[in-house]
Design an enzyme around this catalytic site. Sequence first.
Site, short mmCIF file in Angstrom:
data_model
loop_
_atom_site.label_atom_id
_atom_site.label_comp_id
_atom_site.label_asym_id
_atom_site.label_seq_id
_atom_site.Cartn_x
_atom_site.Cartn_y
_atom_site.Cartn_z
CE LYS A 216 -40.53 0.83 7.18
NZ LYS A 216 -39.10 0.36 6.67
CE1 TYR B 204 -47.63 2.40 41.22
CE2 TYR B 204 -47.65 3.38 39.05
CZ TYR B 204 -48.20 2.44 40.14
OH TYR B 204 -49.23 1.66 39.35
C1 LIG Z 1 -38.82 1.60 6.32
C2 LIG Z 1 -37.83 1.32 5.04
C3 LIG Z 1 -37.34 2.25 4.38
C4 LIG Z 1 -37.55 3.82 4.46
O1 LIG Z 1 -36.47 4.21 5.57
P1 LIG Z 1 -36.31 5.57 6.51
O2 LIG Z 1 -34.89 5.46 7.51
O3 LIG Z 1 -37.44 5.85 7.20
O4 LIG Z 1 -36.58 7.19 5.40
C5 LIG Z 1 -36.50 2.49 2.81
N1 LIG Z 1 -36.04 1.30 2.21
C6 LIG Z 1 -36.51 0.10 2.82
C7 LIG Z 1 -36.24 -1.54 2.28
C8 LIG Z 1 -36.96 0.42 4.30
O5 LIG Z 1 -37.72 -0.96 5.00
#
Ligand SMILES: *Cc1c(COP(=O)(O)O)cnc(C)c1O
Length: 360
Positions: free
Chosen positions: A36, A257
Amino acid sequence: MPLPRVTATVDLSAVRHNLQRVREFAPQSKVMAAIKADAYGHGAVPVARALAEAGVDAFAVACLEEAVTLRDAGIATRIALLEGVLSAEEAEEAARLDLEIVIHDRWQLELLASLLPTTALRVWFKLDSGMHRLGFPLAEAPALQAALLARPNWRLQGWITHLACADDRDSAMTSAQIAAFDAAMADIPGARSIANSAGLIAWPQARVDWVRPGLMLYGASPMPGTVGSDLDLKPAMTVASRLIAVHEVPAGDSVGYGATFICPEAMRVGVVAVGYADGVHRILPTGAPVLIHEQRVPIIGRVSMDMITVDLRSLPRAAVGDAVTLWGPGLPAEEVATWAGTLSYELFCGLTNRVHYRYV
Ligand SMILES: *Cc1c(COP(=O)(O)O)cnc(C)c1O
C-alpha cells in the site's frame, strides 16, 4: 541525461532478500506483502514485479485505486483490499479485477450481499481482537461463518486480525490478542492471518497461515531501538541529493530561516538541494545527520522547502557537487526518523513527486 536533483534509488534485490528473511522467520506461512501507499514510497509497480518474480503469494493494498494501478501494469498476483470496498462501483470493479475484498463491517457485508448477489467474490473477514480500529467483534465469527454458507458465490480466503503492540516483545496486550483470536477461531474453518512485520519478527505464535509484512520488506526494522541490519534486513531505498554551495561563514553569523543556528566559530557551511518539499521533514533539528563521503555531518538551522544547510567543519574536502545521502545503507532511515520524532514508515511515504526514482 542530466543528473536529477534528488534521487530515491531503490534496490530491488534488497527487497527480494528481505522477502527471503520473511520466509526464514515464518517458513510455514504464506506471504501477503503490504505494498500500500505506493509500496511505502518505494514504487508499487516495480516492487510488485520484483516480489511476484520471487514468488510472493499475494499483495495487500489500502484501496481500490492502488489495486487498479497494479492490475493496469499487468500484475496478475492475488491482491487484497485491506479496507474493503467503499461503494457499489468499487465492489463491481473489485470483482471485475479479481481482487480479494476484506470485509470489516456489517455495512460492507450488506452492500456486497445486496448489490452483487450472484457475482463470484473472494472475501476475507477482518476480526477485531482488541485494537479497535477495524473488524467485527470476535464473538461474531460464527455468525459470519453462517453468512458465508448462505452465499455460495463468496469464496472465503481467510480470517484476519491486526495487533496493536506487536513491536513490544513484552506486550501483555499482544499475548491477549493472539489468545483471543485463536480461541474465537478454534471451531471455524479457513486460513488465518495475524502478523505484520513486528508480529512475525517478535511473536512466533502469530506466524500462522498467512503473514502480512510491509516495512521489513523495505529493509527497515519495526522494533524500537533497532535498525534493519540488526535483523539481517537490507535497506532498499537510498535518498540522495548534492551540495550546491559551500560557504565560509564568520563566527557569530547565523544560518537559515529564523537565524536559529549561530556559528560558534568561522566555519564551512554546505547547502544541500533537498528540503521539506521533497520529503525531508522540517522538524529535523540541528544535529540530525546526513551522509557525505560516508561520513555523518549534522544539519544546522532550519530545513527549508528546497534546501538544508550542513556543518562541514569535520569534512574539509566536501565540495560543490558531492553526493549527500539523507538515508539509505550507512544511515538508517530508522535513525533519521528518530531525530524527526517519527517512524521510518512516515519518511518513506513522505517522499514527494519531485524525487526521481531509479531502480537497480
Ligand atoms: C500495513 C499493514 C500491514 C503491514 O504492516 P507493517 O508494519 O508495515 O509490516 C499488515 N496488516 C495490515 C492490516 C496493515 O494495514
